[in-house]
Design a protein around this motif. Structure first.
Motif, PDB file in Angstrom:
ATOM      1  N   ARG A  46      -9.854 -19.281  -1.103  1.00 32.51           N
ATOM      2  CA  ARG A  46      -9.509 -20.546  -0.445  1.00 32.51           C
ATOM      3  C   ARG A  46      -9.418 -21.653  -1.492  1.00 32.51           C
ATOM      4  O   ARG A  46      -9.873 -21.502  -2.609  1.00 32.51           O
ATOM      5  CB  ARG A  46     -10.591 -20.941   0.565  1.00 32.51           C
ATOM      6  N   GLU A  64     -13.835 -29.035   5.270  1.00 32.15           N
ATOM      7  CA  GLU A  64     -14.087 -27.780   5.979  1.00 32.15           C
ATOM      8  C   GLU A  64     -13.059 -27.537   7.085  1.00 32.15           C
ATOM      9  O   GLU A  64     -12.614 -26.411   7.286  1.00 32.15           O
ATOM     10  CB  GLU A  64     -15.511 -27.770   6.526  1.00 32.15           C
ATOM     11  N   ARG A  66     -10.040 -28.360   7.069  1.00 27.47           N
ATOM     12  CA  ARG A  66      -8.790 -27.938   6.426  1.00 27.47           C
ATOM     13  C   ARG A  66      -8.876 -26.536   5.831  1.00 27.47           C
ATOM     14  O   ARG A  66      -7.917 -26.041   5.253  1.00 27.47           O
ATOM     15  CB  ARG A  66      -8.406 -28.941   5.343  1.00 27.47           C
ATOM     16  N   GLY A  67     -10.039 -25.897   5.936  1.00 24.96           N
ATOM     17  CA  GLY A  67     -10.189 -24.522   5.466  1.00 24.96           C
ATOM     18  C   GLY A  67     -10.580 -24.393   4.008  1.00 24.96           C
ATOM     19  O   GLY A  67     -10.598 -23.295   3.460  1.00 24.96           O
TER      20      GLY A  67
END
Length: 110
Positions: A46, A64, A66-67
């Motif tokens: 990621r 978080e 937004r990944g």
């Protein structure tokens, strides 16, 4: 399989100022973060935000959402030293481990 540092040139994949040395385009060290896990294991493919300063809760939640993963560079640790040597307090690291951009402040996420 080890990573190598191809140091890509300035592009949409690397945001590097023209007249200043920066961490952008370099590989983030695969440092041990908590005594066991390495950076690559925590990032897990990621985007990662590596920072020496703790962001506000709202910014942390946005990261978080937004990944991406937030990695705090602990004082005295390898990532903290890496940021300091590069003249940065924060680095945005792509999933391939290459630094997209680095600077003194975490950019505002909108």
């Amino acid at each position: 399989m080890g990573r190598h540092d191809p140091s890509p040139h300035r592009s949409d994949l690397v945001i590097r100022p023209r007249l200043r040395r920066t961490l952008a385009g370099r590989l983030c060290p695969n440092a041990i973060l908590d005594g066991e896990r390495r950076f690559d294991d925590v990032a897990a493919g990621r985007f990662a935000i590596v920072t020496s300063t703790e962001p506000p809760a709202t910014q942390r939640a946005d990261i978080e959402r937004r990944g991406a993963v937030l990695v705090t560079a602990e004082p005295g640790g390898e990532l903290h030293q890496w940021l300091r040597t590069g003249g940065a307090r924060v680095a945005i690291v792509r999933p391939d481990g290459t630094v997209l951009s680095a600077g003194r402040q975490l950019p505002a996420c909108h």
